[in-house]
Design a protein around this motif. Structure first.
Motif, short mmCIF file in Angstrom:
data_model
loop_
_atom_site.label_atom_id
_atom_site.label_comp_id
_atom_site.label_asym_id
_atom_site.label_seq_id
_atom_site.Cartn_x
_atom_site.Cartn_y
_atom_site.Cartn_z
N PRO A 27 0.84 -1.22 0.00
CA PRO A 27 0.00 0.00 0.00
C PRO A 27 0.87 1.26 0.00
CG PRO A 27 -0.57 -1.49 1.81
CD PRO A 27 0.70 -1.99 1.23
N GLY A 28 0.44 2.27 -0.75
CA GLY A 28 1.26 3.47 -0.91
C GLY A 28 2.51 3.10 -1.66
N THR A 29 3.67 3.31 -1.01
CA THR A 29 4.91 2.87 -1.62
C THR A 29 5.60 1.86 -0.72
OG1 THR A 29 5.99 4.77 -0.61
CG2 THR A 29 5.36 4.98 -2.93
N ALA A 30 4.82 1.21 0.15
CA ALA A 30 5.40 0.34 1.18
C ALA A 30 6.21 -0.81 0.59
CB ALA A 30 4.32 -0.20 2.09
N SER A 31 5.89 -1.25 -0.62
CA SER A 31 6.65 -2.37 -1.17
C SER A 31 7.22 -2.03 -2.54
CB SER A 31 5.78 -3.63 -1.24
OG SER A 31 4.67 -3.38 -2.06
N THR A 32 7.46 -0.72 -2.77
CA THR A 32 8.03 -0.30 -4.05
C THR A 32 9.55 -0.38 -3.96
OG1 THR A 32 6.21 1.19 -4.51
CG2 THR A 32 8.29 1.64 -5.63
N ASN A 33 10.17 -1.08 -4.90
CA ASN A 33 11.64 -1.04 -4.94
C ASN A 33 12.05 -0.15 -6.10
OD1 ASN A 33 11.21 -2.61 -7.16
ND2 ASN A 33 12.63 -4.23 -6.57
N LEU A 34 13.34 -0.01 -6.30
CA LEU A 34 13.84 0.93 -7.30
C LEU A 34 13.34 0.55 -8.69
CD1 LEU A 34 15.54 3.43 -7.52
CD2 LEU A 34 17.56 1.99 -7.86
N THR A 35 13.44 -0.73 -9.02
CA THR A 35 12.99 -1.19 -10.33
C THR A 35 11.52 -0.83 -10.54
OG1 THR A 35 14.56 -2.99 -10.27
CG2 THR A 35 12.74 -3.20 -11.79
N TYR A 36 10.71 -1.10 -9.53
CA TYR A 36 9.29 -0.85 -9.68
C TYR A 36 9.00 0.64 -9.80
CZ TYR A 36 4.37 -1.86 -9.48
OH TYR A 36 3.05 -1.98 -9.81
#
Lengths: 290, 277, 334
Positions: free
Chosen positions: A238-247
């Motif tokens: 949710p939000g950017t809680a599991s966003t990595n650089l690639t994503y």
């Protein structure tokens, strides 16, 4: 050693590969670098003015960049920790005398061949779903409140899924390395009075150290680029809680159509990967001489 | 000498390691089971799923009807086999040259080739996407064959190089003395001798290409979509239909899982670039 | 037919000159052996003749034609490699036929020539086996078979017997000599084993560090070594080389005497010494005698019946007509 004629032939034979790889490397790299200095959005037509470091500035100062960096590091570190420790344990266990070792090994290695989209979906729905997933069902059976994996601990969930995919790789390589351990060394250590923990620390672990390094370096290269698992489970949220650089770069460039920003992120990702790659190449280079 | 171990110890070992191995394998086993259940039976408690009724093949037919498994399957086959095949065509001569006519720079060249593999795909996503769009090869199989061939070319070259290195150069020299041309030398002498190495290179690269999920997801939409896309389309909300999702998953991974089990020994060498044997 | 001339041939690998300018003539039908310690450039020289390496300078002519720039396949030479270099995926028949197939001969002709070669080499029963199913000696014969079907101008052998055990080596040595007599084709044979060189060659070329030390027939080399290197290299057991005061007495920097040219006596002689280890071969006995003449023990060869105690005092006398004298540069003094 060879003759002029064979050297000429060799140059001819190797040139398609070299030219293709050179093109494959230089053209996109140069374009990425070029785009990263432009204001270039696919939805707003017209000129693409040169804006200097602006894209880098916005990309780096965006709060989601910091989050993505931290997430990337946690993801890589977490998966490495689980897979290396788990891999060493499995390598040691598989090395024990037992029945049906081949079948057990096949079971342990299987997840590696499962495509990332499948493993992510299976874990998300069949295992981690709080209502119908197995973990939830088991929790309920014991009277616990089931965890909403993707909502409450999205990054950890992804770390678990990715670890499951990479554990076989670590196991396979460490187990192979384990088999090349000279058994007489262990017996000699036993004769010298070394008990099991000492034998592990002084003989087994040093023997595995090279394989462990290889596992860490190669996995890091791939883990920096984890993408599909995030795309089909949390979409970075949710939000950017599991966003990595690639994503994050994927979101900027293909969802927000901001080519300039996405390219700036791409350049940063390349620099990061290169730092890891240098170590890896050194390792392999040494191996070439050996 | 291996020491004699009592059967009791072996049984205990088998039980412990077997249980752990089973746990790792469990998710795969579980989808295989769910894929044969009806939807309402698939979401019951685990024990009811196992021992309850409602076994059926229905999901497989539904999946094929709904999202045309065979189209995606053939795309996956074409893309992974095609990229491996063209990769081999380029890699065999290059690996021959590096293994049998080494020069001072050969090692640097190899390292450089490998280094292109370290380039994070996301770093070049934008330009590749735009180039593909401008060339009109977005969502085409040939476009993907090319990208995946380039992705795997360094690995193919590297693997072939390490296998070729093990073939004594004298045999190729003998062929040269016997009047074989370069083409004949590679075709009649080198290739047949390197068949095991070439086979494992092919297997590994088909596996890698089959499971590749960055380029296949970003560069395809409908026409050229391979199985990675096919599965991604189940992410929501159909994901809640366990039986169908399971059936689709089984269909997507079964071919490569079997291939992978066969080639696990060679995998180690290929994936570590020969750093672990 | 097979006359090969090397004219000022040189070879360098990068900065390192492996073979300084070298001249050599090999006559048609000759059996020439290149012999020398490992790393002396003898295999490189063979590979230059074969065309598997480029010369860095000079010319190679085969049958009067300049072959320097001709690729290996077109030189009309056949080579037998140290590892035999058989094609493991082909049957013996296909291995032998390979050069014929490459030359585009028709099937019937191929078969005929393969059968001829197989008969000569006693391989008829093994034609359908793979190299992996053959013994070392059989593999060796297949490699030779592959060479003879081409009817080459000359055969090149690169240490062909070094992978065989001692007994087989003696047998194959005879077979190759026999083959040479029968075919009367030029053969160039590389070995580090001076026994092979002595027993097989018409002409021996002794090499050291890429330089030809001496060329001559086996007996010439044995009886009149041109320098101390050849003197020490040819012959087994080695010639005794003695420097210092004893050599000076005879007007040389070094004197050499072969073990069989020394008289051994309990009572009198030139050099007083004490018997060390004795080696009884049955036919001969070798005594290693420590003398005042040299710090190294002197080897003496006697008949097999002779027996001496360890530590016994003896006297050695070199036969003067068999003494070799060398100057300070190691060259023979006539």
């Amino acid at each position: 050693m060879a003759t002029k004629a064979s050297r000429a032939a060799a140059r001819l034979m190797i040139s398609p590969a070299v030219l293709l790889l050179l093109g494959w490397m230089i053209v996109p790299l140069a374009l990425t670098l070029y785009f990263s200095f432009l204001r270039y959005n696919l939805i707003t037509p017209g000129a693409h003015p040169f804006v200097g470091w602006e894209n880098y500035y916005w990309f780096v100062t965006d709060p989601s960049f910091k989050v993505a960096m931290v997430n990337t590091l946690q993801l890589v570190g977490g998966v490495l920790l689980i897979t290396v420790v788990g891999g060493v344990i499995f390598a040691l266990l598989l090395d024990l005398p037992m029945f049906g070792q081949g079948i057990i090994r096949i079971m342990v290695i299987a997840p590696f061949f499962v495509m990332p989209t499948v493993s992510a979906l299976v874990w998300k729905n069949m295992l981690m779903n709080p209502v119908n997933g197995i973990f939830g069902q088991i929790a309920k059976a014991f009277g616990f409140q089931p965890i909403d994996f993707m909502g409450q601990i999205p990054l950890l969930s992804i770390i678990l899924i990715v670890s499951w995919q990479w554990l076989p790789f670590a196991t396979l390589i460490l187990f192979t390395a384990m088999q090349s351990l000279d058994r007489e060394q262990l017996e000699a250590a036993e004769m010298d009075g070394a008990r099991w923990p000492s034998r592990f620390i002084y003989i087994v672990l040093p023997h595995l150290s090279r394989a462990i390094t290889v596992v860490i370096l190669i996995q890091t290269i791939f883990l920096l680029s984890v993408f599909a698992e995030i795309l089909v489970t949390t979409n970075g949220g949710p939000g950017t809680a599991s966003t990595n650089l690639t994503y994050l770069i994927y979101v900027s460039s293909l969802l927000q159509f901001d080519v300039g920003m996405g390219s700036a992120g791409g350049v940063i990702a390349i620099i990061l990967a290169n730092i890891v790659a240098i170590f890896l190449m050194r390792m392999i280079g040494k191996n070439l001489d050996a | 000498m291996a020491r004699a171990v009592s059967t009791k110890t072996k049984v205990i070992n088998t039980a412990i390691v077997g249980t752990l191995g089973f746990l790792v394998f469990f998710p795969i086993l579980w989808i295989a089971i769910l894929s044969f259940k009806t939807e309402e039976n698939a979401i019951r408690a685990p024990l009811e799923v196992l021992f309850g009724s409602g076994w059926t093949f229905e999901s497989y037919f539904t999946v094929q009807a709904r999202s045309d498994y065979f189209k995606h399957f053939s795309n996956s086959v074409i893309i992974s086999v095609g990229s491996t095949f063209f990769g081999l065509l380029i890699a065999v001569p290059a690996a021959w040259a590096m293994a049998f006519v080494p020069a001072k720079r050969t090692k640097d060249l190899l390292m450089w080739m490998l280094s292109t593999k370290m380039l994070p795909p996301v770093g070049v996503l934008v330009p590749i996407y735009l180039i593909f769009r401008d060339l009109g090869i977005l969502d085409t199989r040939s476009g993907l064959v090319f990208v995946l061939m380039m992705m795997n070319l360094p690995i193919i070259i590297w693997m072939l190089y390490t296998y070729f290195k093990e073939i004594p150069g004298e045999i190729l020299e003998a062929a040269r003395m016997d009047g074989a041309t370069l083409r004949e030398e590679i075709l009649y002498v080198l290739t047949p001798m390197a068949v095991p190495g070439i086979a494992s290179t092919v297997l590994l690269n088909i596996i890698l290409a089959w499971n590749e999920a960055f380029w296949t997801l970003n560069l395809t939409a409908a026409r050229a979509a391979p199985l990675t896309q096919f599965i991604a389309s189940y992410s929501s909300p159909e994901g809640l239909f366990y039986a169908k999702l399971s059936a689709a998953s089984v269909m997507a991974i079964a071919p490569i899982l079997i291939l992978g089990w066969f080639s696990q020994k060679q995998l180690v060498r290929g994936l570590t670039f020969g750093a672990v044997k | 037919m097979g006359r090969i001339i090397l004219d000022k041939v040189t070879k360098s690998f990068g900065e390192v000159e492996v073979i300084p300018p070298l001249d050599l003539e090999i006559d048609d039908g000759e059996f020439v052996v290149f012999v020398g310690p490992s790393g002396c450039g003898k295999s490189t020289l063979l590979r230059l003749i074969a065309g598997l390496e480029d010369v860095s300078g000079g010319h190679i002519s085969i049958d009067g034609k300049d072959a320097t720039e001709i690729p290996p396949a077109k030189r009309g030479l056949a080579m037998v490699f140290q590892s035999y270099a058989l094609y493991p995926h082909m049957s013996v028949r296909k291995n032998i036929a390979f050069p014929l197939r490459m030359a585009g001969l028709d099937k019937a002709e191929q078969e005929k020539r393969v059968m001829q070669a197989a008969e000569v080499l006693n391989l008829t029963d093994y034609l359908d086996r793979r190299p992996g199913q053959l013994s070392g000696g059989q593999r060796q014969r297949v490699a030779i078979g592959r060479a003879i079907v081409r009817e080459p101008a000359a055969f090149l052998f690169d240490e062909p017997l070094s992978n065989l055990d001692a007994a087989l080596r003696v047998g194959m040595r005879l077979e190759i000599s026999e083959l040479h007599k029968r075919l009367a084709t030029t053969m160039i044979y590389v070995t580090h084993d001076q026994v092979e060189a002595m027993t097989m060659a018409d002409k021996i070329v002794v090499l050291q560090a890429g330089v030809i030390e001496q060329v001559g027939s086996p007996l010439e080399l044995y009886q009149r070594p041109r320098n101390t290197f050849v003197a020490g290299f040819i012959g087994s057991p080695k010639m005794n080389l003695i420097g210092g005061a004893e050599a000076e007495k005879m007007g040389a920097a070094t004197i050499g005497i072969r073990p069989e040219h020394i008289e051994i006596s309990d009572t009198e002689g030139t050099w007083k010494g004490r018997v060390g280890v004795s080696e009884h071969l049955g036919s001969d006995t070798f005594f290693h005698v420590q003398t005042e003449a040299s710090p190294e023990p002197i080897t003496v060869r006697t008949t097999g019946e002779k027996a001496l105690e360890y530590g016994q005092d003896v006297f050695l006398t070199p036969r003067p007509e068999h003494l070799h004298r060398f100057d300070a540069a190691g060259l023979r003094i006539e």
